[in-house]
Write a protein that holds these residues in place. Structure first.
Motif, PDB file in Angstrom:
ATOM      1  N   ASP A  45      10.725   3.603   9.859  1.00 48.31           N
ATOM      2  CA  ASP A  45      12.110   3.251  10.190  1.00 48.31           C
ATOM      3  C   ASP A  45      12.415   1.771  10.029  1.00 48.31           C
ATOM      4  O   ASP A  45      13.507   1.392   9.562  1.00 48.31           O
ATOM      5  CB  ASP A  45      12.436   3.673  11.628  1.00 48.31           C
ATOM      6  N   LEU A  46      11.470   0.927  10.412  1.00 46.29           N
ATOM      7  CA  LEU A  46      11.717  -0.515  10.392  1.00 46.29           C
ATOM      8  C   LEU A  46      10.984  -1.222   9.255  1.00 46.29           C
ATOM      9  O   LEU A  46      11.254  -2.400   8.985  1.00 46.29           O
ATOM     10  CB  LEU A  46      11.294  -1.133  11.730  1.00 46.29           C
ATOM     11  N   HIS A  47      10.045  -0.534   8.616  1.00 46.50           N
ATOM     12  CA  HIS A  47       9.221  -1.118   7.543  1.00 46.50           C
ATOM     13  C   HIS A  47       8.475  -2.361   8.032  1.00 46.50           C
ATOM     14  O   HIS A  47       8.386  -3.378   7.339  1.00 46.50           O
ATOM     15  CB  HIS A  47      10.087  -1.432   6.309  1.00 46.50           C
TER      16      HIS A  47
ATOM     17  N   ILE B 129       0.453   6.231   4.075  1.00 46.54           N
ATOM     18  CA  ILE B 129      -0.508   5.633   4.998  1.00 46.54           C
ATOM     19  C   ILE B 129      -0.591   6.498   6.254  1.00 46.54           C
ATOM     20  O   ILE B 129       0.424   6.972   6.758  1.00 46.54           O
ATOM     21  CB  ILE B 129      -0.124   4.165   5.313  1.00 46.54           C
ATOM     22  N   TRP B 130      -1.812   6.707   6.718  1.00 42.68           N
ATOM     23  CA  TRP B 130      -2.053   7.595   7.859  1.00 42.68           C
ATOM     24  C   TRP B 130      -2.553   6.801   9.062  1.00 42.68           C
ATOM     25  O   TRP B 130      -3.396   5.910   8.928  1.00 42.68           O
ATOM     26  CB  TRP B 130      -3.098   8.647   7.476  1.00 42.68           C
ATOM     27  N   GLY B 131      -1.998   7.139  10.204  1.00 43.54           N
ATOM     28  CA  GLY B 131      -2.462   6.565  11.461  1.00 43.54           C
ATOM     29  C   GLY B 131      -2.305   7.586  12.567  1.00 43.54           C
ATOM     30  O   GLY B 131      -1.612   8.597  12.416  1.00 43.54           O
ATOM     31  N   ARG B 132      -2.926   7.326  13.717  1.00 44.69           N
ATOM     32  CA  ARG B 132      -2.924   8.297  14.809  1.00 44.69           C
ATOM     33  C   ARG B 132      -1.772   8.106  15.794  1.00 44.69           C
ATOM     34  O   ARG B 132      -1.400   9.046  16.500  1.00 44.69           O
ATOM     35  CB  ARG B 132      -4.249   8.218  15.572  1.00 44.69           C
ATOM     36  N   ARG B 133      -1.191   6.900  15.857  1.00 42.72           N
ATOM     37  CA  ARG B 133      -0.194   6.616  16.897  1.00 42.72           C
ATOM     38  C   ARG B 133       1.219   6.856  16.385  1.00 42.72           C
ATOM     39  O   ARG B 133       1.674   6.199  15.448  1.00 42.72           O
ATOM     40  CB  ARG B 133      -0.342   5.177  17.396  1.00 42.72           C
ATOM     41  N   GLU B 134       1.914   7.800  17.011  1.00 37.58           N
ATOM     42  CA  GLU B 134       3.252   8.192  16.570  1.00 37.58           C
ATOM     43  C   GLU B 134       4.221   7.011  16.577  1.00 37.58           C
ATOM     44  O   GLU B 134       5.018   6.844  15.649  1.00 37.58           O
ATOM     45  CB  GLU B 134       3.780   9.304  17.478  1.00 37.58           C
ATOM     46  N   ILE B 135       4.135   6.160  17.603  1.00 35.95           N
ATOM     47  CA  ILE B 135       5.075   5.044  17.706  1.00 35.95           C
ATOM     48  C   ILE B 135       4.889   4.054  16.552  1.00 35.95           C
ATOM     49  O   ILE B 135       5.857   3.496  16.015  1.00 35.95           O
ATOM     50  CB  ILE B 135       4.937   4.344  19.083  1.00 35.95           C
ATOM     51  N   GLN B 136       3.645   3.861  16.135  1.00 31.63           N
ATOM     52  CA  GLN B 136       3.370   2.959  15.007  1.00 31.63           C
ATOM     53  C   GLN B 136       3.879   3.562  13.697  1.00 31.63           C
ATOM     54  O   GLN B 136       4.482   2.859  12.873  1.00 31.63           O
ATOM     55  CB  GLN B 136       1.871   2.694  14.908  1.00 31.63           C
TER      56      GLN B 136
ATOM     57  N   PHE C  70       2.383   8.637   8.032  1.00 33.22           N
ATOM     58  CA  PHE C  70       2.216   9.979   8.583  1.00 33.22           C
ATOM     59  C   PHE C  70       1.150   9.965   9.680  1.00 33.22           C
ATOM     60  O   PHE C  70       0.195   9.196   9.626  1.00 33.22           O
ATOM     61  CB  PHE C  70       1.760  10.962   7.489  1.00 33.22           C
ATOM     62  N   THR C  71       1.314  10.874  10.650  1.00 32.28           N
ATOM     63  CA  THR C  71       0.232  11.152  11.591  1.00 32.28           C
ATOM     64  C   THR C  71      -0.519  12.419  11.188  1.00 32.28           C
ATOM     65  O   THR C  71      -1.609  12.669  11.706  1.00 32.28           O
ATOM     66  CB  THR C  71       0.770  11.330  13.021  1.00 32.28           C
ATOM     67  N   ASP C  72       0.060  13.200  10.291  1.00 32.21           N
ATOM     68  CA  ASP C  72      -0.567  14.430   9.800  1.00 32.21           C
ATOM     69  C   ASP C  72      -1.403  14.097   8.564  1.00 32.21           C
ATOM     70  O   ASP C  72      -0.861  13.737   7.517  1.00 32.21           O
ATOM     71  CB  ASP C  72       0.520  15.446   9.452  1.00 32.21           C
ATOM     72  N   ILE C  73      -2.729  14.226   8.681  1.00 33.95           N
ATOM     73  CA  ILE C  73      -3.589  13.816   7.569  1.00 33.95           C
ATOM     74  C   ILE C  73      -3.431  14.749   6.374  1.00 33.95           C
ATOM     75  O   ILE C  73      -3.561  14.322   5.220  1.00 33.95           O
ATOM     76  CB  ILE C  73      -5.060  13.726   8.032  1.00 33.95           C
ATOM     77  N   GLY C  74      -3.120  16.018   6.611  1.00 34.66           N
ATOM     78  CA  GLY C  74      -2.901  16.949   5.516  1.00 34.66           C
ATOM     79  C   GLY C  74      -1.710  16.553   4.666  1.00 34.66           C
ATOM     80  O   GLY C  74      -1.780  16.564   3.427  1.00 34.66           O
ATOM     81  N   MET C  75      -0.604  16.158   5.293  1.00 35.92           N
ATOM     82  CA  MET C  75       0.582  15.707   4.553  1.00 35.92           C
ATOM     83  C   MET C  75       0.293  14.415   3.797  1.00 35.92           C
ATOM     84  O   MET C  75       0.800  14.197   2.704  1.00 35.92           O
ATOM     85  CB  MET C  75       1.756  15.522   5.511  1.00 35.92           C
ATOM     86  N   THR C  76      -0.528  13.575   4.376  1.00 33.99           N
ATOM     87  CA  THR C  76      -0.881  12.312   3.714  1.00 33.99           C
ATOM     88  C   THR C  76      -1.637  12.564   2.421  1.00 33.99           C
ATOM     89  O   THR C  76      -1.501  11.807   1.448  1.00 33.99           O
ATOM     90  CB  THR C  76      -1.758  11.451   4.653  1.00 33.99           C
ATOM     91  N   LEU C  77      -2.433  13.622   2.379  1.00 33.29           N
ATOM     92  CA  LEU C  77      -3.330  13.862   1.250  1.00 33.29           C
ATOM     93  C   LEU C  77      -2.770  14.812   0.195  1.00 33.29           C
ATOM     94  O   LEU C  77      -3.463  15.110  -0.779  1.00 33.29           O
ATOM     95  CB  LEU C  77      -4.662  14.412   1.776  1.00 33.29           C
ATOM     96  N   VAL C  78      -1.534  15.266   0.342  1.00 33.88           N
ATOM     97  CA  VAL C  78      -0.956  16.191  -0.638  1.00 33.88           C
ATOM     98  C   VAL C  78      -0.856  15.523  -2.010  1.00 33.88           C
ATOM     99  O   VAL C  78      -0.274  14.440  -2.155  1.00 33.88           O
ATOM    100  CB  VAL C  78       0.441  16.659  -0.177  1.00 33.88           C
ATOM    101  N   ASP C  79      -1.456  16.158  -3.022  1.00 31.55           N
ATOM    102  CA  ASP C  79      -1.359  15.716  -4.428  1.00 31.55           C
ATOM    103  C   ASP C  79      -1.801  14.273  -4.650  1.00 31.55           C
ATOM    104  O   ASP C  79      -1.323  13.606  -5.572  1.00 31.55           O
ATOM    105  CB  ASP C  79       0.079  15.874  -4.946  1.00 31.55           C
ATOM    106  N   THR C  80      -2.698  13.770  -3.838  1.00 30.98           N
ATOM    107  CA  THR C  80      -3.096  12.370  -3.994  1.00 30.98           C
ATOM    108  C   THR C  80      -4.053  12.181  -5.167  1.00 30.98           C
ATOM    109  O   THR C  80      -4.840  13.073  -5.502  1.00 30.98           O
ATOM    110  CB  THR C  80      -3.738  11.849  -2.684  1.00 30.98           C
TER     111      THR C  80
END
Length: 343
Positions: free
Chosen positions: A42-44, A29-36, A62-72
């Motif tokens: 960490d806490l699920h 799952i991808w989002g823009r906010r690092e804290i989220q 992930f906040t990195d959209i490229g990592m989110t989309l690897v081999d999807t």
């Protein structure tokens, strides 16, 4: 097991990620906010959007959209309508050929009158082979995250892709139908938010069940009139993405659109409502889009027009209701005849 990228870490994106994770898919799952994103990993949990819900451990954020989309194997877009084009542009460098792009957002673009699938297709390269699939229906994220029984519809111009998506999501608590009417499914999901805003508004004004029943019934006729004009199947509006979604959005406190309308009915300004909500209220933007589109294609939408006046012309809600009740007398069949399929 498939690898699914969910783009959008709000309540609905997170709830759908849970459905996929429950089905043993590998979910990013991808989002823009690092804290989220850190909280999810960490806490699920994702407490801002789904308080007190524990997320499956096979959801990675992930906040990195490229990592989110690897081999999807499939991409699920769950972002506000105004962000659709921006996010589609972001995925283009990483987009694998032929994998479905699923969207679970509900809205219309005011500037172009485009449905979300049309917006996505416009941003994809010419001749692209990625099928676009919509998931829609009566489905509050809060209840889906609690694994309460929920039923939705998927639709696409490519029904093989729709059936693939049906298999991705289907389980004991999340039932999925297919429907070939892409136009009707998308319009039903978008336009019902207008009526839900009005339902909340009438409740805020102190009106009763009679008013809400009339509003929902006349609202459905209004939705169907526009949908039929644009090529939808009339029967779609009596299904999950029409009547089903209308009922749940107009009658539940889970509904953002109902809550926003309720605040308006109690006298708050639109700016005060948006500040207090703290989340996107799709019905506001959709009201503008539907009002402009109805004028363009010459379809009468009195409820939408009345709400447009409240939202964008500072009309008092009480005055809008008075105008609706004072409209020229009509035969109900004049408005409902278009809902019946041609013999």
């Amino acid at each position: 097991m498939s690898k699914i990228a969910v783009l959008g870490a709000g309540s609905w994106g997170t709830a759908l990620a849970m459905v996929l994770a429950d089905n043993d898919h590998e979910v990013k799952i991808w989002g823009r906010r690092e804290i989220q994103i850190t909280e999810i990993n960490d806490l699920h949990t994702n407490n801002k959007y789904l308080p007190d819900v524990k997320l499956p451990h096979n959801i990675k954020a992930f906040t990195d959209i490229g990592m989110t989309l690897v081999d999807t194997d499939a991409i699920l877009l769950v972002v506000p309508t105004k962000s659709i084009r921006t996010v589609v542009k972001l995925i283009l460098p990483y987009l694998r050929t032929d994998i479905p792009i699923i969207h679970a957002s509900k809205g219309i673009e005011p500037s172009s009158s485009k449905r979300i699938s049309e917006m996505i297709e416009e941003e994809l390269p010419k001749g692209n082979s990625n099928p676009v699939v919509v998931l829609s229906g009566p489905s509050h994220a809060e209840e889906v995250s609690q694994r309460q029984p929920t039923t939705v519809t998927v639709s696409s111009l490519n029904m093989d892709a729709a059936e693939y998506v049906q298999d991705l999501f289907m389980n004991q608590s999340f039932r999925v139908y297919t429907n070939a009417d892409l136009i009707g499914v998308e319009l039903g999901g978008a336009l019902k938010n207008i009526i839900a805003l009005c339902a909340g508004l009438t409740d805020g004004l102190g009106f009763g069940d009679n008013a809400k029943a009339a509003l929902m019934t006349r609202g459905l006729a209004e939705i169907a009139r526009l949908g039929i004009k644009l090529g939808a199947n009339p029967l779609t509006f009596s299904g999950l993405s029409g009547l089903g979604d209308l009922i749940v959005t107009c009658t539940s406190v889970h509904s953002r659109n109902w809550r926003a309308g309720n605040m308006l009915g109690k006298g708050m300004s639109i700016d005060e409502v948006l500040e207090q909500m703290g989340m996107v209220v799709e019905g506001i933007r959709t009201t503008e889009a539907a009002y402009l589109l109805a004028k363009k294609v010459n379809v009468e939408m009195p409820i939408t027009s009345a709400l447009y006046g409240v939202l964008f012309s500072r009309k008092k809600p009480e005055d809008a209701v008075e105008e609706l009740m004072g409209r020229v007398k009509k035969h109900e069949g004049e408005d409902l005849s278009g809902l019946l399929p041609n013999k």
